[in-house]
Design a protein around this motif. Structure first.
Motif, short mmCIF file in Angstrom:
data_model
loop_
_atom_site.label_atom_id
_atom_site.label_comp_id
_atom_site.label_asym_id
_atom_site.label_seq_id
_atom_site.Cartn_x
_atom_site.Cartn_y
_atom_site.Cartn_z
N VAL A 991 -39.27 13.79 3.24
CA VAL A 991 -40.59 13.68 3.90
C VAL A 991 -41.39 14.92 3.53
CG1 VAL A 991 -41.74 13.31 6.10
CG2 VAL A 991 -39.44 12.43 5.75
N TYR A 992 -42.11 14.85 2.39
CA TYR A 992 -42.84 16.03 1.91
C TYR A 992 -44.30 15.67 1.65
CZ TYR A 992 -38.41 18.38 0.97
OH TYR A 992 -37.19 18.98 1.10
N PRO A 993 -45.17 16.68 1.78
CA PRO A 993 -46.54 16.45 1.30
C PRO A 993 -46.49 16.35 -0.23
CG PRO A 993 -46.25 18.74 1.99
CD PRO A 993 -44.99 18.02 2.35
N PRO A 994 -47.56 15.79 -0.87
CA PRO A 994 -47.54 15.66 -2.32
C PRO A 994 -47.44 17.05 -2.95
CG PRO A 994 -49.45 14.54 -1.38
CD PRO A 994 -48.81 15.31 -0.28
N GLY A 995 -46.45 17.30 -3.77
CA GLY A 995 -46.35 18.63 -4.35
C GLY A 995 -45.06 18.83 -5.11
N ILE A 996 -44.74 20.11 -5.36
CA ILE A 996 -43.58 20.49 -6.17
C ILE A 996 -42.27 20.30 -5.39
CG2 ILE A 996 -42.52 22.47 -7.33
CD1 ILE A 996 -44.95 21.88 -8.87
N ASP A 997 -42.32 20.60 -4.06
CA ASP A 997 -41.10 20.51 -3.23
C ASP A 997 -40.48 19.12 -3.31
OD1 ASP A 997 -41.44 23.07 -2.52
OD2 ASP A 997 -42.25 22.68 -0.51
N LEU A 998 -41.35 18.15 -3.34
CA LEU A 998 -40.89 16.76 -3.37
C LEU A 998 -40.06 16.52 -4.65
CD1 LEU A 998 -41.21 13.87 -2.15
CD2 LEU A 998 -43.12 13.57 -3.69
N ILE A 999 -40.58 17.03 -5.77
CA ILE A 999 -39.90 16.82 -7.06
C ILE A 999 -38.53 17.53 -7.05
CG2 ILE A 999 -40.11 17.15 -9.56
CD1 ILE A 999 -43.18 17.30 -9.09
N VAL A 1000 -38.57 18.78 -6.55
CA VAL A 1000 -37.34 19.57 -6.50
C VAL A 1000 -36.29 18.84 -5.65
CG1 VAL A 1000 -36.36 21.73 -5.64
CG2 VAL A 1000 -38.55 21.74 -6.87
N VAL A 1034 -37.04 5.54 7.65
CA VAL A 1034 -35.80 6.32 7.75
C VAL A 1034 -34.68 5.43 8.28
CG1 VAL A 1034 -34.69 8.22 8.99
CG2 VAL A 1034 -36.97 8.54 7.98
N GLU A 1035 -35.01 4.60 9.27
CA GLU A 1035 -33.96 3.75 9.85
C GLU A 1035 -33.59 2.63 8.90
OE1 GLU A 1035 -35.52 2.56 13.61
OE2 GLU A 1035 -35.12 4.51 14.53
N VAL A 1036 -34.59 1.93 8.35
CA VAL A 1036 -34.30 0.78 7.50
C VAL A 1036 -33.54 1.20 6.25
CG1 VAL A 1036 -35.34 -1.03 6.11
CG2 VAL A 1036 -36.24 -0.56 8.38
N SER A 1037 -33.85 2.40 5.73
CA SER A 1037 -33.20 2.83 4.49
C SER A 1037 -31.81 3.40 4.76
CB SER A 1037 -34.05 3.90 3.81
OG SER A 1037 -34.13 5.03 4.64
N ARG A 1038 -31.41 3.46 6.03
CA ARG A 1038 -30.11 4.01 6.45
C ARG A 1038 -29.92 5.43 5.93
NH1 ARG A 1038 -26.05 -0.66 4.73
NH2 ARG A 1038 -27.74 -2.12 4.37
N SER A 1039 -30.96 6.23 6.06
CA SER A 1039 -30.86 7.63 5.62
C SER A 1039 -29.96 8.39 6.58
CB SER A 1039 -32.25 8.27 5.61
OG SER A 1039 -33.08 7.58 4.72
N VAL A 1040 -29.06 9.20 5.99
CA VAL A 1040 -28.16 9.96 6.86
C VAL A 1040 -28.75 11.33 7.18
CG1 VAL A 1040 -26.06 8.80 6.16
CG2 VAL A 1040 -26.86 10.78 4.87
N CYS A 1041 -29.74 11.77 6.42
CA CYS A 1041 -30.43 12.99 6.82
C CYS A 1041 -31.85 12.96 6.28
CB CYS A 1041 -29.65 14.23 6.38
SG CYS A 1041 -30.03 14.75 4.72
N VAL A 1042 -32.69 13.85 6.86
CA VAL A 1042 -34.09 13.94 6.46
C VAL A 1042 -34.31 15.33 5.88
CG1 VAL A 1042 -36.46 13.99 7.29
CG2 VAL A 1042 -34.83 12.34 8.26
N MET A 1043 -34.87 15.43 4.67
CA MET A 1043 -35.22 16.74 4.13
C MET A 1043 -36.72 16.89 4.15
SD MET A 1043 -32.39 17.23 1.15
CE MET A 1043 -33.44 17.84 -0.02
N MET A 1070 -33.28 18.64 7.79
CA MET A 1070 -33.06 19.94 7.14
C MET A 1070 -34.36 20.39 6.52
SD MET A 1070 -29.41 19.69 5.31
CE MET A 1070 -29.52 18.26 4.30
N ASP A 1071 -34.71 21.70 6.77
CA ASP A 1071 -35.90 22.14 6.07
C ASP A 1071 -35.48 22.95 4.85
OD1 ASP A 1071 -36.53 25.11 6.33
OD2 ASP A 1071 -36.02 24.59 8.42
N THR A 1072 -36.23 22.76 3.77
CA THR A 1072 -35.79 23.32 2.48
C THR A 1072 -36.64 24.53 2.11
OG1 THR A 1072 -37.26 21.78 1.39
CG2 THR A 1072 -34.98 21.11 1.63
N ASP A 1073 -37.29 25.17 3.11
CA ASP A 1073 -38.19 26.27 2.75
C ASP A 1073 -37.41 27.49 2.27
OD1 ASP A 1073 -40.06 24.55 3.40
OD2 ASP A 1073 -41.04 25.70 4.98
N ASP A 1074 -36.24 27.80 2.93
CA ASP A 1074 -35.46 28.90 2.37
C ASP A 1074 -34.09 28.34 1.96
OD1 ASP A 1074 -35.23 28.30 4.95
OD2 ASP A 1074 -34.88 30.33 5.70
N LEU A 1075 -33.87 28.32 0.68
CA LEU A 1075 -32.67 27.66 0.15
C LEU A 1075 -31.53 28.67 0.03
CD1 LEU A 1075 -34.41 25.60 -2.63
CD2 LEU A 1075 -33.37 24.71 -0.56
#
Length: 1514
Positions: A991-1000, A1034-1043, A1070-1075
């Protein structure tokens, strides 16, 4: 038409009955002149009939701000501005020439028998007597009449002398009532209530709330009622779209009489002392009896203001003539010469100045053109008057001192040029401003000759103004004929209430009066307003012998007469009723006689006359000798009249029209009646036609319009065998009627007011009268109603516009509208197409206060009328729609298939280049998986930049090289393994805004062996609607976590979020701001290329959430296909302005750069809202050759930068390097948008050929994409009507009903397409419409659903043809389209096959057996009015609902309802069921710029749109 008919019905008026009449009148308010009881009774009857049908009409819903709460202060007491000041005569008021309903309509429409009827035989206008006709005893009828009388008691009865209800009702003249079952009860019940009153029930009797869905149910139930009888024949509208054409009903009445014989008037006896011309008459009286009074004018208090004697009139006219000829211009160049035209501009209260100027012009041999005083620069109609003045070459306008001072002035004191007027010099005619003529100057007085005497203006139905030329000999002969008919003698006194500038007022009070040295007492309009009795008082005071009035003047006198004691009308020998030919004047005449007979008025004095601008006086009833029986009446069946036939008896007593005669033909004239259409053949004796006269005393032409004069002014009537009946031309009078027994003339209407609906003729005046009889006092403001017809779908449709009283409520107005519809239906058997109510005093007025009809119609058609209520009834009126289509069974598998032909046509199939054959040095082909490609690039070209993200200022926000992307992806993979403890194949929502993080994050998932799902983040300002979608994916896709990012993490757990969804059920976030710093032990390598790479979720336009599975094989094939089509290499730069969450947008944003190695310049579309030029500036700055965008981006640029192209050019914006600009879409190409975009930015160097579109869908995310090589996209034009029948018919550009379709880009390499029949699954021939099926390596491998809906899966993804090539497995796109082989060649030298997408099957609407695409209807609707910015249509229970966004004031909302209904009928042959007007931005649009019509429908049905107005069309 037995003249004795009248007599049996006459019962002498006893004093008691008339005194009882006074008592009953006095109770009411002054407003009662609107009442017409007799007619009201007919209407009540018609309504009672409807009540049986229990018609439930859903009331429109209106936003509160639109419900104007006007106080009573706004309500001025009713004054004359009746519908029209009768002087409205010429005002183009279509139907009701009387501005739009002169007072007479308010009085009952007519009493059978003669004036003094006191029986209940009230033949009312259109409905004789009461709702029922008892075949039974007179007593029953009497009882019923009583019931009805009480039924009306709420408002005191009116001037029609229908008083004693039971006393005189004998069996012979009772109302013959035939009792309809239940009619008695209907009559006794209280007046039926419509609208939301007791009848607001649904079909099953359940009371209705205001819920939209309930109203629609109600509308559906109402529309289920049977329509008019079905029609049989069709006419073919240009191809097999068959519109029904009204067939004549075999039982309709036909004329059966013999051919009529033209009627001659008596000989015009030229009396010895008749003057040789009017000027000679003026000279004679001015010199031998200069002291004789010619004209007395009144002030507004009714005091004589001024007496003009014949001596003064003569000397002043001479002075005016001298000054006109000698004092304007120079001696060498006079401004006015004999024969020139000059305008006469005099106010209605100054007949003396007008008369002086008129005779001054005659003496100077100058042609006067009398017109109204222009009050403002843009009076209704003054432009057309200007046109007339211009075409007459008028350069001088004569006016009075007072009028000149009152004209609008510019700051410098000059009179501005009025709109449409030529430049005129104003010349004031008061004596004090003029030079005295020299002793030796005399005007040249000749005998009357063929020169033009004056020009009278006439306003036509369409608002144009014509000048009717009257010769001097015609003017004189006409005065002689009037003198003979009216037996005028010298020095008689005549009271004139009419407009003296034209028509009867001019002929009697200005011209004939001077010929006979009569004394005219002129009553100005302003005095009538203050004191409606003034004319009667002047008749008494001056013992006048003659009075010239209109019906409304008689009517006003009735309203006001009770204050008068000493009225005595015994001096009158003649009361000329100028509009006596109007069918509704009879009621005024009867009522007037009833009241004033006791005041000395003799019945034979009332003399109705008929006239027209072209034919002057057509007929006038002569004053009879005392004691002779007054002539009979014509009581005609309206049904018969609508077929142009005279039928005296009417079985349906509701619908009759009572006419009085207007006397016989004028002396010296010959009259005939000719058919309205076609050859001007003489009518039969029982047929209605247009009256034509042949005499010296008529106009001779329309000034300056020779063709129109020949075609419509003059006519040569012919007899049955086609021979002309006379060598001289006849003049058309514009009046409809017939010549009755004893040579009496009856007029039944005007040509101008004629409306032909479904082959039957209706007169606008009649409809007005019916509408006015429905509770007029309570509702219509001063009786101001306009009726006209507009042409929609090859027939005329009736429109009724009324001004409503300021104090009426919504409930009142709706109730009134429903009842008017039913009354008109019951009485005239014709449907009203549109009924509009406007606030009081808002309709355009004519100079004398009437309604300006053509202007009103113009405003209605332009959508500028601003009604406050509208009721449209297309369902009931439009009976000529094409027959619903019956589907023919398609040719099944038995159809012959030979090689690649299906029944004679080439099979519709095409393919892109073959992926296997193309040899290129594609290094990435070695790798089966994108994750491997990335690792390879990170090793071989670590510092090559793959991605550059721009911010709204156009500067680089961040960028990624191959190695940076690889390193960050590794960290994400490590984090997933550590914190998430994820297994191979687990689903992760990104769940990202349009940008580089999404690609990563995406590549991190691939490295960790997880399946990523990209999800658009919730909108922080709109969590309530956007968050549930996120949760659902998120529910329909049976995602086990959200990044996601830290910001969005907070948002998902915020207070607003918990209000929208259950936040406790989120999977771990999970937030991916500090990896983490470390990298994973080893990167995941998938074992099987057919396993899932990622899931692609998207919400379709119909609101369905569908996720498709993309395998590693498909993903690589997809990237390779795009690389080849667009020739992408590491050295390339591509600008992408798309949403990166699904479809081709996601693939271009995240995948292609890694596969092909080119640099992607990423521009989030949301940044364009801040800076619309961002995308194009980036394209220019980076010298980009290929760019991708969405329709919403293109629209933002077109709207936001439309006016800035010059400034952008100045800043150096240059688009000349762009070779492809592709719109990524899943719909039919929006050709209008792409074309306007190309045109707009052409100045900045954009090549028009660069702009193209792509096409993808759920089963295959990109089927077509215009690449770099290959022919330009082609456009074809197809017939929209054939398309509805699922056929493709190519037509020329610009032909009617043509629809441009643009090819959706070139078919991608590795893609095969076939067109199949969606029902039978058989292959289709070329250029046939069918479903697009696709076979390709990058097809998705199936839906990802929780429920595992296998049937749908196999049908959409694994379909086979029913015959032909039954082996290949195809995916069905769900879109209709067709393939067409073009003349162009593609790269491989083959002929190029173009794919045209028409629309989604699930969006298409099945209506009347035909398939409609919403976008076509929406395009038509958006075109109809400048204030409609967006439109969406959908169906609900077979009703078409049209939602329009209004960019304008809420006052314009209701203007849109008729326009929308008209355009959809005209262009699509569909009847709109509901029109919803909403604010801008209400129609939901998804990220691809597609309308979410189903969301809109749900919102509408759940009452969530807060519409400005909802109209339910009947």
């Amino acid at each position: 038409m037995d003249p004795s008919m009248g007599q049996e019905r006459r019962t002498p008026v006893t004093p008691s009955s008339s005194s009882r009449y006074h008592r009953r009148r006095s109770s009411g308010s002054r407003d009662e002149r609107y009442r017409s009881d007799v007619h009201t009774e007919a209407v009540q009857a018609a309504l009672a009939k409807h009540k049986e049908r229990k018609m439930a009409v859903p009331m429109p819903s209106k936003r509160r701000s639109l419900v104007v709460q006007s106080s009573m202060d706004a309500y001025t007491p009713p004054d004359t501005s009746s519908g029209s000041e009768g002087e409205g005569q010429g005002d183009g008021t279509s139907s009701s020439q009387e501005g739009s309903i002169s007072m007479e309509h308010w009085i009952s429409r007519a009493i059978h028998g003669t004036s003094s009827t006191t029986t209940t035989t009230s033949s009312t206008a259109s409905s004789s007597s009461s709702s029922t006709r008892s075949g039974g005893s007179g007593a029953a009828a009497g009882r019923l009449a009583d019931v009805l009388a009480q039924h009306n008691h709420s408002a005191p009865p009116d001037v029609t002398g229908y008083t004693n209800n039971t006393a005189n009702t004998t069996a012979t003249d009772a109302i013959q009532v035939e009792r309809a079952p239940g009619a008695g009860t209907a009559a006794q019940r209280q007046t039926p209530k419509y609208g939301n009153a007791e009848l607001m029930e649904t079909g099953d009797g359940v009371p209705v709330s205001s819920r939209v869905s309930a109203k629609i149910q109600q509308l559906v139930n109402t529309l289920k009622r049977p329509k008019r009888p079905p029609l049989r024949e069709f006419f073919v509208d240009d191809f097999e779209e068959l519109l029904e054409v009204q067939q004549p009903d075999p039982n309709q009445p036909k004329a059966e009489g013999a051919q009529m014989v033209p009627m001659r008037g008596e000989q015009l006896g030229v009396v010895t002392n008749w003057p040789p011309s009017l000027e000679a008459a003026l000279q004679r009286w001015g010199t031998i009896s200069p002291k004789a009074p010619c004209l007395t004018t009144m002030d507004t208090n009714g005091k004589p203001l001024y007496v003009l004697t014949y001596g003064k009139l003569w000397s002043r006219s001479v002075k005016v003539a001298y000054n006109l000829l000698h004092k304007l211009g120079t001696k060498q160049e006079p401004l006015v010469r004999p024969g020139d035209r000059v305008a006469l501009v005099f106010p209605n209260n100054d007949p003396a100045s007008f008369m002086t100027a008129f005779y001054g012009c005659l003496l100077a041999e100058v042609v006067p053109v009398p017109i109204e005083v222009p009050l403002t620069r843009k009076d209704a109609g003054s432009q057309q008057i200007g046109f007339l003045l211009g075409s007459c070459g008028v350069t001088v306008a004569l006016t009075s001192d007072a009028c000149h001072k009152g004209l609008p002035k510019s700051p410098t004191g000059e009179i501005p040029q009025f709109k449409g007027w030529p430049k005129v010099m104003w010349f004031v005619t008061e004596s004090k401003h003029l030079s005295k003529p020299p002793r030796d100057w005399f005007p040249h007085i000749k005998e009357a000759n063929q020169d033009t005497a004056y020009i009278e203006y006439k306003t036509c139905k369409d608002g144009s103004v014509l000048g009717v030329t009257v010769m001097r000999i015609a003017m004189l002969t006409h005065c002689q004929a009037i003198t003979q008919s009216c037996s005028y003698t010298e020095a008689e006194t005549i009271v004139n209430v009419l407009d003296f500038k034209k028509d009867v007022g001019l002929w009697h009070a200005i011209q004939t009066s001077v010929m006979n040295m009569m004394h005219v007492i002129s009553i100005p309009y302003a005095l009538m307003k203050v004191n409606p009795l003034s004319w009667i008082q002047k008749v008494c005071q001056y013992k006048a012998k003659v009075a010239c009035v209109k019906s409304r003047d008689m009517h006003w006198a009735l309203v006001a007469h009770r204050d008068q004691r000493d009225v005595n009308l015994s001096s009158l020998r003649m009361l000329v009723v100028a509009d006596g030919s109007n069918p509704w004047s009879i009621s005024s005449c009867d009522a007037f006689l009833n009241v004033f007979q006791t005041k000395g008025l003799k019945p034979e004095v009332i003399c109705p006359c008929a006239s027209s601008p072209e034919a002057l006086t057509v007929a006038i009833r002569r004053p009879l000798e005392e004691g002779t029986t007054p002539p009979g009446r014509g009581i005609l069946s309206m049904q018969g009249l609508s077929h142009g036939v005279i039928r005296v008896d009417s079985e349906e007593k509701l619908s009759v029209l009572t006419l009085q005669d207007v006397g016989s033909v004028m002396p010296g004239g010959l009259m005939c009646v000719v058919k309205l259409e076609g050859v001007p053949q003489l009518c039969k004796t029982d047929e209605i036609g247009e009256m034509c006269v042949c005499t010296v005393a008529t106009g001779t032409s329309y000034y300056g319009l020779a063709g129109m004069t020949k075609n419509t002014f003059e006519v040569f009537p012919v007899s049955n065998n086609g021979t002309p009946i006379s060598e001289f031309p006849f003049t058309r009078t514009g009046l409809l009627g017939f010549i009755g027994p004893a040579g009496l003339i009856f007029v039944a209407g005007k040509m101008d007011g004629l409306m032909v609906v479904g082959g039957r003729r209706h007169n606008a005046d009649d409809i007005v009268a019916t509408a006015l009889a429905v509770e007029p006092m309570k509702f219509v403001y001063r009786g101001r109603i306009a009726v006209f017809s507009i042409t929609v779908l090859h027939d005329e449709r009736i429109v009724v516009v009324a001004e409503q009283r300021p104090d009426s409520t919504e409930e009142d107005s709706f109730q009134w509208m429903s009842r008017v519809l039913q009354a008109i239906d019951g009485i005239h058997q014709v449907g009203v197409y549109c009924l509009a109510l406007v606030p009081s005093n808002t309709l355009p007025k004519t100079p004398l206060g009437g309604i300006h009809l053509s202007e009103t119609k113009q405003l209605f058609l332009e959508g500028a009328l601003h009604p406050c209520n509208v009721l449209m009834c297309p369902h009931t009126c439009v009976t000529n729609l094409p027959k619903p289509r019956q589907k023919q069974p398609e040719i099944g598998p038995a159809s012959v298939m030979v090689g690649n032909l299906v029944s004679g046509k080439r099979i519709a199939q095409a393919s892109g280049r073959d992926l296997g054959q193309i040899e290129d040095n594609d290094q990435a082909r070695k790798f089966l998986f994108l994750s491997e490609v990335l690792q390879w690039r990170a090793q071989t070209t670590p510092d090559h930049v793959l991605y550059t993200l721009l911010n709204s200022r156009g500067t680089i926000a961040s960028s990624l090289t191959c190695v940076q992307l690889h390193k960050r992806a590794e960290k994400i993979a490590a984090m997933l393994a550590e914190r998430g403890h994820l297994q191979d194949g687990d689903h992760v929502a990104l769940v990202y805004p349009p940008g580089i993080d999404l690609i990563v994050a995406f590549y991190g998932c691939l490295y960790a062996g997880c399946v990523p799902i990209t999800v658009r983040p919730p909108h922080p300002q709109n969590i309530a609607t956007t968050l549930p979608t996120v949760k659902m994916i998120v529910e329909v896709s049976r995602s086990v976590c959200v990044m996601t990012t830290q910001v969005i993490t907070k948002l998902l757990r915020s207070k607003e979020a918990s209000a929208a969804v259950d936040v406790r059920t989120w999977p771990p976030v999970m937030d991916t701001d500090d990896l983490p710093k470390k990298k994973p032990p080893l990167l995941y390598k998938p074992s099987n290329p057919d396993t899932l790479a990622y899931l692609d979720f998207s919400v379709s336009t119909t609101g369905m959430l569908a996720g498709v599975k993309m395998s590693h094989t498909a993903t690589s094939a997809f990237c390779r296909s795009i690389k080849l089509q667009c020739e992408l290499y590491p050295s390339r730069e591509v600008a992408i302005c798309l949403d990166p969450y699904c479809g081709l947008g996601f693939v271009l944003w995240c995948l292609c750069s890694v596969y092909s190695g080119h640099q992607s310049i990423l521009i989030p579309p949301s940044e364009l809202e801040v800076n619309p030029a961002l995308w194009l500036s980036a394209v220019s700055q980076y010298k980009v050759r290929d760019t991708f965008c969405s329709y919403s981006v293109m629209e933002l640029c077109t709207k936001g930068l439309g006016l800035q192209t010059d400034s952008l050019k100045a800043r150096g914006l240059d688009l000349s390097r762009v070779r492809t600009c592709v719109v990524v879409a899943e719909e039919r190409p929006r050709i209008a948008l792409t074309q306007s975009f190309s045109k707009l930015f052409k100045d900045l160097g954009l090549h028009p050929r660069a702009v193209s579109t792509s096409f993808g869908c759920r089963v295959n995310l990109a089927i077509c994409l215009q690449g770099t090589s290959g022919p330009d996209p082609t456009t074809v034009y197809v017939d929209m009507r054939a398309l509805r029948h699922d056929r493709v018919r190519l037509v020329e550009r610009g032909s009617p009903h043509s629809l441009p379709l643009m090819e959706s880009g070139k078919i991608l390499p590795g893609v095969r397409i076939i067109i199949a029949n969606p029902e039978t699954k058989g292959p289709m021939g070329e250029s046939h419409l069918g479903e697009i099926w696709v076979h390709s390596g990058h097809n998705a491998s199936g839906y990802f659903t929780v429920y595992g809906d296998e049937a749908l899966q196999s049908d959409h993804f694994n379909s086979r043809l029913s015959f032909g090539d039954t082996q290949t497995v195809w995916a069905r796109t769900g879109y209709l389209g067709f393939l067409r082989r073009t003349e162009l060649t593609d790269a491989s030298g083959e002929r190029h096959d173009a794919l045209y997408v028409v629309g989604a099957l699930e969006e298409a609407m099945e209506l009347r057996g035909m398939r409609y695409h919403p976008i076509d209807i929406e395009t038509s609707v958006i075109r109809t009015h400048k204030s409609i910015t967006e439109c969406a249509v959908f169906t609900w229970t077979n009703l078409l609902v049209v939602v329009v966004e209004l960019d304008g004031s809420e006052q314009e909302a209701l203007d849109l309802v008729p326009l929308v209904t008209n355009v959809v009928l005209e262009e699509h042959y569909l009847i709109v069921g509901v029109v919803v007007v909403v604010d801008i931005g209400v129609i939901p649009i998804n990220s691809r710029g597609e309308k979410q019509r189903m969301h809109l429908r749900d919102g509408f049905l759940a009452d969530q749109l807060d519409p400005i107005y909802v109209a339910y069309n009947m």
